[in-house]
Motif scaffolding. Structure first.
Motif, mmCIF file in Angstrom:
data_model
loop_
_atom_site.group_PDB
_atom_site.id
_atom_site.type_symbol
_atom_site.label_atom_id
_atom_site.label_comp_id
_atom_site.label_asym_id
_atom_site.label_seq_id
_atom_site.Cartn_x
_atom_site.Cartn_y
_atom_site.Cartn_z
ATOM 1 N N LYS A 1 -3.044 13.486 7.888
ATOM 2 C CA LYS A 1 -4.036 12.472 7.553
ATOM 3 C C LYS A 1 -3.483 11.545 6.483
ATOM 4 C CE LYS A 1 -8.807 11.782 6.092
ATOM 5 N NZ LYS A 1 -10.085 12.412 5.681
ATOM 6 N N GLU A 2 -3.714 10.253 6.670
ATOM 7 C CA GLU A 2 -3.152 9.222 5.788
ATOM 8 C C GLU A 2 -4.215 8.671 4.844
ATOM 9 O OE1 GLU A 2 -1.099 4.741 6.169
ATOM 10 O OE2 GLU A 2 -1.495 5.953 7.962
ATOM 11 N N THR A 3 -3.836 8.533 3.569
ATOM 12 C CA THR A 3 -4.682 7.873 2.576
ATOM 13 C C THR A 3 -3.918 6.680 2.014
ATOM 14 O OG1 THR A 3 -5.759 9.951 1.949
ATOM 15 C CG2 THR A 3 -5.923 8.107 0.403
ATOM 16 N N LYS A 4 -4.516 5.489 2.112
ATOM 17 C CA LYS A 4 -3.862 4.272 1.637
ATOM 18 C C LYS A 4 -4.339 3.941 0.228
ATOM 19 C CE LYS A 4 -3.685 2.383 6.334
ATOM 20 N NZ LYS A 4 -4.171 1.302 7.243
ATOM 21 N N ILE A 5 -3.370 3.701 -0.648
ATOM 22 C CA ILE A 5 -3.685 3.357 -2.034
ATOM 23 C C ILE A 5 -3.064 1.997 -2.344
ATOM 24 C CG2 ILE A 5 -3.393 4.009 -4.451
ATOM 25 C CD1 ILE A 5 -3.136 6.909 -3.516
ATOM 26 N N PRO A 6 -3.880 0.960 -2.549
ATOM 27 C CA PRO A 6 -3.323 -0.352 -2.887
ATOM 28 C C PRO A 6 -2.576 -0.304 -4.223
ATOM 29 C CG PRO A 6 -5.630 -0.526 -2.234
ATOM 30 C CD PRO A 6 -5.359 0.935 -2.430
ATOM 31 N N ILE A 7 -1.394 -0.903 -4.247
ATOM 32 C CA ILE A 7 -0.631 -1.006 -5.494
ATOM 33 C C ILE A 7 -0.919 -2.385 -6.076
ATOM 34 C CG2 ILE A 7 1.657 -0.984 -6.545
ATOM 35 C CD1 ILE A 7 2.609 0.818 -4.322
ATOM 36 N N GLU B 1 0.844 -1.189 0.000
ATOM 37 C CA GLU B 1 0.000 0.000 0.000
ATOM 38 C C GLU B 1 0.885 1.247 0.000
ATOM 39 O OE1 GLU B 1 -3.880 -1.039 2.622
ATOM 40 O OE2 GLU B 1 -1.952 -1.335 3.648
ATOM 41 N N LEU B 2 0.596 2.163 -0.927
ATOM 42 C CA LEU B 2 1.209 3.487 -0.908
ATOM 43 C C LEU B 2 0.404 4.354 0.048
ATOM 44 C CD1 LEU B 2 3.101 5.734 -2.077
ATOM 45 C CD2 LEU B 2 1.328 6.081 -3.837
ATOM 46 N N CYS B 3 1.078 5.014 0.964
ATOM 47 C CA CYS B 3 0.398 5.836 1.964
ATOM 48 C C CYS B 3 0.761 7.292 1.754
ATOM 49 C CB CYS B 3 0.789 5.385 3.370
ATOM 50 S SG CYS B 3 0.479 3.631 3.670
#
Length: 714
Positions: free
Chosen positions: A48-54, A39-41
């Protein structure tokens, strides 16, 4: 309430690794061979953190492209996979991880229990699993403009090895107390780029600064708990990022631009920059260390694990772990880091800490290892200055003289043999002579040149020059390890009293000894390296391992009002000037004792005090402490840029390492020409004076004198 930012995730590219901004968005690429999910955070200004699945993974490189992102974006990774320490895997998605290729790192590490992948007080120790989120306690990676530059680059000085004079310094320690530097720049890259510093370095006469580690590092937990820090910085966590502690805050220049500004200022002055780099281990330590980057991304890929029990690390540095040089991607990371510091940041070379550890293929040190092969064939790295610290803490790690062609080495044999001679040890003459003449016994057989030997008497690790002549024993109590740390074998001599004294005879002898050491260093064949502050009389009060002392113990005192301190500085400046003026000290070839055609003069002669050649009996007599060496200026053997033979003055040096004053008989020169005394370490105020051949010269105990034999005008 602000709406959540919506990010578009597109397929990315596997190259280059790291975060790359193309003007429209950012490509992220991360090597994690054994991971099952990445996950790119992304973090906004509020944290504030946003998680983006790679979702895209090609050749074990997880990649994604995010449009609209720009330089300044804060990010990290969470990597999923098996947590099986007994098999070498330590994946834990609850740990936010730095990008191994981060060009900039922001924030400090808070030593909270959350930064560990296991539960600190669990009976199972590192076999337990810690689900606490580490994000609030760890630094973040920062997207940068990869094409960033502060403007037109100054041409690199490109100084030949045999004309190089290295000056090892710590960015903060060198600038922190210099009142000529603007307060906001003291202790920083911009402080090192300031005019007072540049003027000082130019006046001193050095040609290259070797900077102690400037890569982003962290201080170990046990030091922080004691109120200490890792001041030296040999504990890297970011191999592309300049260390935040050297960055000035009161300027519009970002950290990368500040470093580039420093490089350009030094280059404009004709001074090269060599970085002390630490690729043999990382700051994550052993199995009980924190999970900050490589351990959580892919422990089994990035680190060398024990064959018998992969729960543990192979450790040749004494720092808990070692990079896995057998993995091509790890080797690529090191090569990419080195090229970045040359291409983008502008440095001129590297000194590799504990370089023997990098040369271990399976276990033993191998000078034909993949690491050396990769550098030798690289069109960029093969052209910069490469210096090895040729040892590590593993079996067979002491490899002085065994590195391949193209590499220079910190010559530990030089340091030890020169110290022993001036300390007064018996049986040191043959080894001392070898070091003085360029250490051909170590380097010539393998096809290397005299400049493979980086000659030094002191360096950051050990006594300063003042302490070398003031203490018989180390005094490291300030490190809070009950004086157990640091080397016990220093070959030092306190001249009769341990530590500070007001005894004028002891002080005079200590000054003479310091002059002897530096004169020997500057008049030896090879590349001299001085430790910053030695010319100023800097003392660490007998601490020979001041790695954790970020205070006045390690910061240089720039008060030159004291007459003795200023006189000693002027003496060192004169030594460097003599070395740069005399071609015989800048030889790029070894002496061979061969004669000049048509004469009985050899390129080097070793003489007894009475002017006669040293016999084998004298060479092997363990009690001999005094001799003369003649270096012929007519048979240097080098060619200038126009193809003409380089010729210079001949040099005669008389060494008296004994406890008694000795009368030397100076050898006869051709055509009855005279010798000119230039330096006598027993009396720094003597003017230059001519002495005919066969003159008697009385030299004080523990002293040396240098005579110049002027070449006749052609």
């Amino acid at each position: 309430m602000e709406k959540d930012t919506i990010y578009t995730a597109l397929p990315g590219r596997t190259y280059p690794l790291g975060a790359t901004w193309d003007g429209q968005g950012v490509n992220f690429a991360l090597y994690a061979e054994h991971a099952t999910k990445v996950e790119l955070c992304l973090f906004d200004s509020t944290g504030k953190e946003t998680k983006i699945p790679i979702t895209d993974c090609t050749d074990y490189i997880w990649n994604v492209y995010i449009p609209s992102l720009a330089p300044g974006q804060l990010y990290g990774y969470r990597v999923h996979g098996p947590y099986e320490p007994q098999l070498g895997h330590r994946f834990n998605p609850h740990k936010l991880l730095l990008d191994p290729y981060a060009k900039l790192i922001k924030g400090e590490l808070n030593w909270n229990e959350a930064v560990f992948g296991y539960k600190i007080n669990d009976p199972q120790s590192d076999l337990s699993f810690n689900e606490t989120d580490s994000a609030p306690y760890v630094p973040l990676s920062v997207v940068v403009d990869s094409n960033q530059s502060t403007g037109k680059k100054e041409p690199k000085p490109s100084i030949p090895w045999h004309k190089t004079i290295i000056y090892e310094l710590h960015v903060k320690g060198f600038t922190q107390k210099n009142e000529k530097i603007p307060p906001e720049f003291r202790g920083t890259f911009l402080g090192l780029a300031s005019k007072p510093v540049i003027d000082y370095l130019l006046n001193l006469g050095i040609t290259a600064v070797e900077l102690m580690p400037i890569h982003q590092h962290i201080s170990e937990e046990h030091l922080i708990r004691k109120g200490l820090v890792n001041y030296w910085g040999y504990n890297t966590i970011g191999f592309f990022a300049p260390d935040q502690r050297f960055v000035a805050s009161q300027t519009d220049l970002d950290p990368i631009a500040q470093f580039q500004t420093m490089v350009q200022a030094l280059h404009a002055a004709g001074i090269e920059i060599i970085l002390d780099v630490v690729y043999n281990h990382t700051a994550e330590g052993n199995q009980l260390g924190p999970t900050l980057c490589f351990r959580g991304i892919d422990n089994a890929a990035y680190y060398r694990l024990s064959v018998d029990n992969p729960r543990y690390y192979m450790d040749f540095s004494g720092c808990g772990n070692g990079f896995n040089m057998q993995n091509p991607r790890v080797l690529q990371l090191i090569m990419d880091s080195l090229r970045y510091w040359v291409d983008t940041m502008g440095v001129d070379g590297f000194r590799f800490d504990l370089a023997s550890a990098l040369a271990r293929e399976l276990y033993e040190v191998d000078k034909l290892s993949t690491f050396f092969d990769a550098i030798l064939q690289d069109p960029i790295l093969s052209q910069v200055k490469l210096i090895a610290e040729p040892w590590d803490v593993g079996d067979g790690g002491y490899q002085v003289g065994n590195f391949p062609v193209g590499w220079a080495e910190w010559n530990g044999r030089y340091r030890d043999d020169v110290r022993k001679f001036w300390k007064g040890d018996l049986g040191t003459l043959p080894e001392f002579a070898n070091r003085l003449a360029g250490s051909s016994d170590l380097y010539e057989q393998s096809g290397r040149k005299p400049y493979a030997s980086i000659n030094f008497v002191t360096c950051h690790d050990g006594f300063t020059l003042t302490d070398l002549v003031s203490y018989n024993q180390k005094h490291n109590e300030a490190n809070l390890e009950e004086n157990r740390d640091g080397n016990n074998d220093n070959n030092s001599w306190n001249c009769g009293i341990e530590g500070p004294t007001d005894d004028p005879s002891i002080l005079e002898l200590r000054t003479r000894q310091r002059k002897n050491f530096l004169a020997t260093l500057l008049f030896s064949i090879g590349v001299p390296m001085l430790l910053a502050g030695d010319e100023l009389g800097h003392s660490q009060k007998g601490n020979n391992n001041a790695y954790c002392q970020d205070n006045e113990l390690t910061w240089l005192d720039w008060n030159l009002e004291e007459q003795e301190k200023n006189e000693f500085l002027q003496f060192v400046i004169k030594l460097i000037k003599i070395r740069k003026e005399e071609p015989v000290f800048q030889r790029s070839k070894f002496f061979h004792g061969r004669t000049i055609r048509g004469t009985n003069i050899k390129d080097i002669l070793w003489l007894d005090c009475d002017g006669s050649p040293l016999t084998d009996e004298k060479w092997n007599a363990g009690f001999i402490k005094s001799f003369q060496v003649y270096m012929a200026g007519d048979l240097i053997g080098d060619i200038d840029s126009e193809g003409k033979p380089i010729k210079g003055n001949s040099i005669l040096i008389c060494f008296n390492g004994s406890e008694n004053d000795i009368v030397f008989k100076l050898p006869t020169r051709r055509n009855n020409r005279s010798w000119t005394r230039v330096i006598d370490t027993s009396n720094g105020q003597l003017p230059e004076e001519d002495f005919p051949g066969e003159s008697n010269y009385q030299l004080k105990n523990r002293s040396l004198v240098l005579f110049r034999g002027l070449r006749p005008k052609e």
